[in-house]
Design a protein around this motif. Structure first.
Motif, PDB file in Angstrom:
ATOM      1  N   ASN A 176      24.273   9.818  -2.129  1.00 60.22           N
ATOM      2  CA  ASN A 176      23.179  10.594  -1.553  1.00 60.22           C
ATOM      3  C   ASN A 176      22.410  11.335  -2.645  1.00 60.22           C
ATOM      4  N   HIS A 177      22.563  10.904  -3.901  1.00 60.60           N
ATOM      5  CA  HIS A 177      21.752  11.435  -4.987  1.00 60.60           C
ATOM      6  C   HIS A 177      20.299  10.995  -4.805  1.00 60.60           C
ATOM      7  N   SER A 178      19.405  11.647  -5.506  1.00 58.24           N
ATOM      8  CA  SER A 178      17.988  11.308  -5.432  1.00 58.24           C
ATOM      9  C   SER A 178      17.724   9.935  -6.044  1.00 58.24           C
ATOM     10  N   ARG A 179      16.620   9.326  -5.622  1.00 63.61           N
ATOM     11  CA  ARG A 179      16.229   8.029  -6.182  1.00 63.61           C
ATOM     12  C   ARG A 179      15.979   8.161  -7.682  1.00 63.61           C
ATOM     13  N   GLU A 180      15.399   9.289  -8.088  1.00 66.88           N
ATOM     14  CA  GLU A 180      15.135   9.514  -9.508  1.00 66.88           C
ATOM     15  C   GLU A 180      16.429   9.460 -10.309  1.00 66.88           C
ATOM     16  N   TYR A 181      17.486  10.028  -9.760  1.00 73.36           N
ATOM     17  CA  TYR A 181      18.764  10.036 -10.472  1.00 73.36           C
ATOM     18  C   TYR A 181      19.402   8.647 -10.481  1.00 73.36           C
TER      19      TYR A 181
END
Length: 251
Positions: free
Chosen positions: A59-64
């Motif tokens: 559930n991390h950000s897409r950027e990460y």
């Protein structure tokens, strides 16, 4: 949610999506608001296998994830290296120790610096025990912004046994549920043909059972091999079984 209620909910989850939602919500109650779960059955001495075959939940950000997962940074991550060599739980305090002692490679230092920029600097990693030297699973629990590693360690000192148990049970449940990336997904006909092969049927038998010609059955099997990125039908049956894509009940 109590531990018992959580375990009942996880045990009854019919899909990875529902399991992951339940698990991320429960971990957030302890301050771990970003998680990455990874599992491979194709580990060798020099590789973790094709990333398309990994089970990845996050559930991390897409950027990460674009940088850490798709950009391949995970391969040099110190806590990934720890997880591959150990079972159990480990505080990310070891990263601070490694930094202080200059015990990291340049590649590991770049990963740590990237994580620091992205607010991924306090947490715990849980590495799951495997019964095969080809498989390995682990989960990284990232603390919410504002939490220090000392605060995370205090939470773990009080609740770590329950947190580790919940992650281990979630991991075991994940291994029972169907999973595939879009490029590895099978069509119903491809799956049916592989299931009949798994049942030991001959090409002629399968053609009769599916109401098709032998050539069309072979076409479905060839496309299944292509989708699963394998060379033989036996490998396709094995890989589809690993991903729980065969003999799946509609729920």
């Amino acid at each position: 949610m109590s531990l018992r209620a959580y375990l009942h909910a996880i045990a009854r989850c019919p899909s990875l999506e529902q399991l992951w939602e339940t698990h991320t919500q429960r971990m957030a109650e302890y301050g771990f608001d970003r998680l990455i779960y990874g599992f491979t059955r194709y580990r060798t001495s020099t590789s973790l296998g094709d990333p398309e075959d990994f089970v990845i939940l996050t559930n991390h950000s897409r950027e990460y994830t674009d940088e850490f997962l798709h950009g391949g940074l995970y391969f040099h991550a110190p806590m990934v290296h720890w997880a591959l060599a150990h079972d159990g739980a480990c505080s990310w305090a070891v990263l601070h120790d490694m930094t202080r002692e200059r015990a990291m490679t340049p590649e590991e230092e770049r990963v740590v610096e990237f994580n620091r920029r992205m607010g991924v600097h306090a947490g715990y990693t849980v590495s799951f025990k495997s019964i095969s030297n080809r498989s390995k699973g682990a989960i990284a629990l990232t603390a919410k912004p504002g939490m220090s590693q000392g605060q995370v360690d205090a939470v773990w000192a009080e609740h770590g046994s329950d947190i580790q148990l919940m992650n281990e049970i979630a991991h075991l449940k994940i291994l029972t549920l169907p999973y595939s990336t879009p490029s590895r997904a099978l069509t119903p006909r491809q799956r049916e043909a592989l299931e009949w092969v798994g049942d030991g049927k001959t090409m002629q038998d399968i053609a009769v059972l599916m109401g098709l010609t032998s050539a069309t059955v072979e076409k479905h099997l060839r496309l299944a091999r292509d989708a699963l990125a394998v060379e033989t039908t036996a490998q396709a049956v094995l890989k589809a079984s690993f991903a729980n894509q065969m003999f799946v009940m509609d729920v």
